[in-house]
Design a protein around this motif. Sequence first.
Motif, PDB file in Angstrom:
ATOM      1  N   ILE A   1      -0.823 -28.306  24.753  1.00  0.00           N
ATOM      2  CA  ILE A   1      -0.107 -27.411  23.854  1.00  0.00           C
ATOM      3  C   ILE A   1      -0.567 -25.979  24.105  1.00  0.00           C
ATOM      4  O   ILE A   1      -1.654 -25.764  24.642  1.00  0.00           O
ATOM      5  CB  ILE A   1      -0.343 -27.774  22.369  1.00  0.00           C
ATOM      6  CG1 ILE A   1      -1.840 -27.740  22.034  1.00  0.00           C
ATOM      7  CG2 ILE A   1       0.249 -29.131  22.035  1.00  0.00           C
ATOM      8  CD1 ILE A   1      -2.145 -28.012  20.572  1.00  0.00           C
TER       9      ILE A   1
ATOM     10  N   ILE B   1      -1.173 -21.539  19.621  1.00  0.00           N
ATOM     11  CA  ILE B   1      -1.028 -22.341  18.402  1.00  0.00           C
ATOM     12  C   ILE B   1      -2.405 -22.674  17.828  1.00  0.00           C
ATOM     13  O   ILE B   1      -2.628 -22.609  16.619  1.00  0.00           O
ATOM     14  CB  ILE B   1      -0.237 -23.635  18.696  1.00  0.00           C
ATOM     15  CG1 ILE B   1       1.216 -23.291  18.989  1.00  0.00           C
ATOM     16  CG2 ILE B   1      -0.323 -24.612  17.517  1.00  0.00           C
ATOM     17  CD1 ILE B   1       2.081 -24.462  19.349  1.00  0.00           C
TER      18      ILE B   1
ATOM     19  N   VAL C   1      10.346 -20.612  10.859  1.00  0.00           N
ATOM     20  CA  VAL C   1      11.125 -21.470  11.768  1.00  0.00           C
ATOM     21  C   VAL C   1      12.553 -20.956  11.867  1.00  0.00           C
ATOM     22  O   VAL C   1      13.128 -20.887  12.961  1.00  0.00           O
ATOM     23  CB  VAL C   1      11.101 -22.942  11.290  1.00  0.00           C
ATOM     24  CG1 VAL C   1      12.128 -23.780  12.070  1.00  0.00           C
ATOM     25  CG2 VAL C   1       9.712 -23.541  11.473  1.00  0.00           C
TER      26      VAL C   1
ATOM     27  N   GLY D   1       9.778 -21.353  15.744  1.00  0.00           N
ATOM     28  CA  GLY D   1       9.565 -22.752  16.113  1.00  0.00           C
ATOM     29  C   GLY D   1       8.261 -23.334  15.593  1.00  0.00           C
ATOM     30  O   GLY D   1       7.876 -23.139  14.440  1.00  0.00           O
ATOM     31  N   VAL D   2       7.569 -24.057  16.487  1.00  0.00           N
ATOM     32  CA  VAL D   2       6.320 -24.727  16.125  1.00  0.00           C
ATOM     33  C   VAL D   2       5.280 -23.717  15.656  1.00  0.00           C
ATOM     34  O   VAL D   2       4.531 -23.964  14.712  1.00  0.00           O
ATOM     35  CB  VAL D   2       5.770 -25.534  17.323  1.00  0.00           C
ATOM     36  CG1 VAL D   2       4.419 -26.140  16.991  1.00  0.00           C
ATOM     37  CG2 VAL D   2       6.745 -26.631  17.712  1.00  0.00           C
TER      38      VAL D   2
ATOM     39  N   ALA E   1       5.889 -22.994  12.080  1.00  0.00           N
ATOM     40  CA  ALA E   1       5.517 -24.113  11.213  1.00  0.00           C
ATOM     41  C   ALA E   1       4.005 -24.175  11.029  1.00  0.00           C
ATOM     42  O   ALA E   1       3.505 -24.386   9.919  1.00  0.00           O
ATOM     43  CB  ALA E   1       6.031 -25.418  11.812  1.00  0.00           C
ATOM     44  N   VAL E   2       3.262 -23.975  12.117  1.00  0.00           N
ATOM     45  CA  VAL E   2       1.799 -24.004  12.054  1.00  0.00           C
ATOM     46  C   VAL E   2       1.280 -22.836  11.228  1.00  0.00           C
ATOM     47  O   VAL E   2       0.354 -22.991  10.428  1.00  0.00           O
ATOM     48  CB  VAL E   2       1.185 -23.977  13.475  1.00  0.00           C
ATOM     49  CG1 VAL E   2      -0.327 -23.796  13.407  1.00  0.00           C
ATOM     50  CG2 VAL E   2       1.524 -25.259  14.220  1.00  0.00           C
TER      51      VAL E   2
ATOM     52  N   ASP F   1       5.390 -35.562  25.312  1.00  0.00           N
ATOM     53  CA  ASP F   1       5.519 -35.118  23.922  1.00  0.00           C
ATOM     54  C   ASP F   1       6.356 -36.066  23.066  1.00  0.00           C
ATOM     55  O   ASP F   1       6.003 -36.353  21.922  1.00  0.00           O
ATOM     56  CB  ASP F   1       6.148 -33.713  23.876  1.00  0.00           C
ATOM     57  CG  ASP F   1       5.191 -32.650  24.390  1.00  0.00           C
ATOM     58  OD1 ASP F   1       3.977 -32.944  24.461  1.00  0.00           O
ATOM     59  OD2 ASP F   1       5.651 -31.542  24.712  1.00  0.00           O
TER      60      ASP F   1
END
Length: 201
Positions: free
Chosen positions: A64, A68, A117, A122-123, A126-127, A192
């Motif tokens: 990843i 992040i 988001v 995106g991710v 969200a994180v 993934d």
Amino acid sequence: VLLVPLYVIQTSVSKFVAGFKAKKDSKSISNLFYLAFKRLFIVAVVVLILSFFASFFLADYLKIPASILWVVSIAVPFILLVPIERGLLQGIQNFKGLGANLITETVSRFIVGLALVFLGLGVFGAVFGIVASFIVAFIFGFLVLRKYFRRYNKKINTKLVYKYSFPVFIVLLALTLFYSLDVVIVKHYFDDVSAGYYSAV
């Protein structure tokens, strides 16, 4: 795995604060809150630095982006400090404040995560929603408990706190690794989508 310290700290603080409350010893409650906050803040800074450097290895292992994990690192200090507040709220039996803190965390996670988001992050968005929720919960808790953030000239036996916390930490860590370590390994060895299916199942 990162949340294991949260449960340990909250459980330990709650236990000892409840004991002080039963004795109507508000000064010891304040001292415990102040000392726990001070010492865990130092630990949090060290862990933040270590997690930042470890993120390069973890990003490679988990396949990843490191960015992040950098965002997750920001949450580390608050994961260690928020449970002090919740343990105190639980120990003094301020269940309305405790419930409000938990609800604030959940609602802010949903709103911030969803908004980011939708903005196309995106991710990463969200994180960041998860990280933001701990920050908001920390600020909320500190505002509610700020009157306890002072030190009195009264000693408390912190060795008893450590003696109680260590076995709790070992047990919770073992239980958490039992149901999460396989997910980490699958994330490394599988693509993934397959890793996602495995986690969901």
